[in-house]
Scaffold this motif. Structure first.
Motif, PDB file in Angstrom:
ATOM      1  N   UNK A 180       0.837  -1.196   0.000  1.00  0.00           N
ATOM      2  CA  UNK A 180       0.000   0.000   0.000  1.00  0.00           C
ATOM      3  C   UNK A 180       0.872   1.246   0.000  1.00  0.00           C
ATOM      4  N   UNK A 181       1.479   1.489  -1.170  1.00  0.00           N
ATOM      5  CA  UNK A 181       2.408   2.607  -1.288  1.00  0.00           C
ATOM      6  C   UNK A 181       1.723   3.958  -1.207  1.00  0.00           C
ATOM      7  N   UNK A 182       0.396   3.993  -1.363  1.00  0.00           N
ATOM      8  CA  UNK A 182      -0.341   5.253  -1.347  1.00  0.00           C
ATOM      9  C   UNK A 182      -0.647   5.728   0.067  1.00  0.00           C
ATOM     10  N   UNK A 194      10.305   3.552  14.923  1.00  0.00           N
ATOM     11  CA  UNK A 194      11.001   2.456  14.250  1.00  0.00           C
ATOM     12  C   UNK A 194      10.899   2.611  12.734  1.00  0.00           C
ATOM     13  N   UNK A 195       9.699   2.809  12.247  1.00  0.00           N
ATOM     14  CA  UNK A 195       9.462   3.047  10.825  1.00  0.00           C
ATOM     15  C   UNK A 195       8.544   4.256  10.675  1.00  0.00           C
ATOM     16  N   UNK A 196       8.797   5.052   9.638  1.00  0.00           N
ATOM     17  CA  UNK A 196       7.860   6.096   9.230  1.00  0.00           C
ATOM     18  C   UNK A 196       7.902   6.152   7.705  1.00  0.00           C
ATOM     19  N   UNK A 197       6.950   5.438   7.097  1.00  0.00           N
ATOM     20  CA  UNK A 197       6.900   5.337   5.643  1.00  0.00           C
ATOM     21  C   UNK A 197       5.830   6.280   5.104  1.00  0.00           C
ATOM     22  N   UNK A 198       6.273   7.351   4.474  1.00  0.00           N
ATOM     23  CA  UNK A 198       5.337   8.285   3.845  1.00  0.00           C
ATOM     24  C   UNK A 198       4.873   7.703   2.506  1.00  0.00           C
ATOM     25  N   UNK A 202       6.515   4.344  -5.745  1.00  0.00           N
ATOM     26  CA  UNK A 202       6.674   3.012  -6.324  1.00  0.00           C
ATOM     27  C   UNK A 202       6.922   1.997  -5.212  1.00  0.00           C
ATOM     28  N   UNK A 203       6.766   0.722  -5.580  1.00  0.00           N
ATOM     29  CA  UNK A 203       7.049  -0.354  -4.632  1.00  0.00           C
ATOM     30  C   UNK A 203       8.519  -0.314  -4.202  1.00  0.00           C
ATOM     31  N   UNK A 204       9.411  -0.025  -5.154  1.00  0.00           N
ATOM     32  CA  UNK A 204      10.844  -0.018  -4.820  1.00  0.00           C
ATOM     33  C   UNK A 204      11.163   1.081  -3.809  1.00  0.00           C
ATOM     34  N   UNK A 205      10.492   2.230  -3.927  1.00  0.00           N
ATOM     35  CA  UNK A 205      10.707   3.282  -2.942  1.00  0.00           C
ATOM     36  C   UNK A 205      10.189   2.848  -1.576  1.00  0.00           C
ATOM     37  N   UNK A 206       9.060   2.131  -1.554  1.00  0.00           N
ATOM     38  CA  UNK A 206       8.550   1.637  -0.278  1.00  0.00           C
ATOM     39  C   UNK A 206       9.489   0.599   0.322  1.00  0.00           C
ATOM     40  N   UNK A 207      10.087  -0.251  -0.511  1.00  0.00           N
ATOM     41  CA  UNK A 207      11.076  -1.222  -0.026  1.00  0.00           C
ATOM     42  C   UNK A 207      12.259  -0.498   0.601  1.00  0.00           C
ATOM     43  N   UNK A 208      12.686   0.588  -0.031  1.00  0.00           N
ATOM     44  CA  UNK A 208      13.786   1.392   0.517  1.00  0.00           C
ATOM     45  C   UNK A 208      13.420   1.941   1.884  1.00  0.00           C
ATOM     46  N   UNK A 209      12.175   2.424   2.036  1.00  0.00           N
ATOM     47  CA  UNK A 209      11.721   2.986   3.309  1.00  0.00           C
ATOM     48  C   UNK A 209      11.731   1.947   4.422  1.00  0.00           C
ATOM     49  N   UNK A 210      11.322   0.720   4.089  1.00  0.00           N
ATOM     50  CA  UNK A 210      11.122  -0.297   5.119  1.00  0.00           C
ATOM     51  C   UNK A 210      12.318  -1.227   5.309  1.00  0.00           C
ATOM     52  N   UNK A 211      13.057  -1.471   4.234  1.00  0.00           N
ATOM     53  CA  UNK A 211      14.138  -2.462   4.298  1.00  0.00           C
ATOM     54  C   UNK A 211      15.528  -1.869   4.115  1.00  0.00           C
ATOM     55  N   UNK A 212      15.603  -0.598   3.730  1.00  0.00           N
ATOM     56  CA  UNK A 212      16.899   0.062   3.605  1.00  0.00           C
ATOM     57  C   UNK A 212      17.407   0.145   2.176  1.00  0.00           C
TER      58      UNK A 212
END
Length: 269
Positions: A180-182, A194-198, A202-212
């Motif tokens: 749910x990248x939106x 711990x996490x703050x994902x705005x 894209x999915x890859x940007x969300x992966x970067x936010x959560x997994x580094x």
């Protein structure tokens, strides 16, 4: 001699089927928040979920009647007739999660719809409503689950160490947040972010936010399409392959699932 179990016992048994550890509570409440149309979901936990699991969203909220009814078993807004089972587009639909949570924890729910001037606060424990009052609160739902398994000491005793339970919670958080990248997701543990994902583009940007960034930069795009199915995602480079599957995520229609067959196929590839 046959007998019908009283509701408080049958509810505890059902709770054990749905809620086995704090991570299950996080999963169910996050999925409810997403299904409620929230654009922002915050998860707050203390002591790896043993003493507090709180999920705050800005979704559609509930009416005073719904705020009490949602803790009843099989209370759901997702289906009304049998045919609805063939067109479900939500995370859940059975209406068992909140009833199971309320059977094994102390729960406080605050909720308000946009059209209501005042919100509703419901305090429930062991599937019994302790109080229901009007309250001032923002639009959306704020549900706090305290002292999980306080009334089922045998199940509480089988919880793992704080580190293990914490890892399970973060895994469930990531599984919901990945696709749910939106939406905006935030996880707070013992007052520490711990996490703050705005919202991501894209999915890859969300992966970067959560997994580094280190993991994201080593991913290869994989996609294919047939008349029956469309598959897309990312695969790690062979030199970073692992025998275990902590970072293997499979989704169908945005929902996480496990498949030993697919897991073996991916490892073999």
């Amino acid at each position: 001699m046959l007998q019908v179990l009283p509701s408080h016992i049958s509810n505890l048994i059902a709770a054990g089927e749905v809620i086995q550890r704090p991570a299950n509570v996080v999963k169910e409440l996050m999925e409810n928040a997403v299904d409620a149309g929230a654009t922002s979901v915050t998860v707050v936990i203390n002591d790896s979920g043993r003493t507090l699991i709180q999920v705050i969203d800005n979704g559609c909220g509930m009416s005073p009647q719904e705020a009490a009814l949602c803790f009843e078993r099989h209370a759901t807004s997702k289906i009304a007739k049998a045919d609805d089972l063939y067109s479900i587009r939500t995370f859940g639909f059975r209406g068992e999660a909140l009833a199971s949570i309320a059977a094994c924890a102390d729960v406080t729910l605050k909720t308000r719809r946009e059209e209501d001037e005042c919100g509703t606060e419901v305090h429930i424990a062991e599937n019994a409503i302790i109080s229901q009052t009007e309250t001032s609160c923002p639009v959306g739902t704020n549900i706090a689950v305290r002292n999980i398994f306080y009334n089922v000491p045998a199940r509480r005793k089988f919880l793992k160490s704080d580190n293990v339970e914490y890892r399970q919670i973060t895994a469930e958080f990531i599984r919901v947040a990945l696709t749910r990248t939106d939406l905006e997701f935030r996880l707070v543990h013992n007052s520490k972010d711990i996490f703050h994902a705005t919202p991501a583009s894209s999915i890859k940007q969300r992966i970067t936010q959560l997994c580094g960034k280190e993991m994201a930069k080593d991913l290869i795009t994989a996609q294919t399409s047939t008349n029956i199915i469309k598959v897309n995602g990312f695969i790690g480079r062979p030199e970073f392959a692992k025998k275990s599957q902590p970072n293997q995520y499979l989704f169908v229609n945005g929902r996480y699932f496990k498949s030993p067959l697919l897991h073996r196929a991916i490892l073999k590839a």
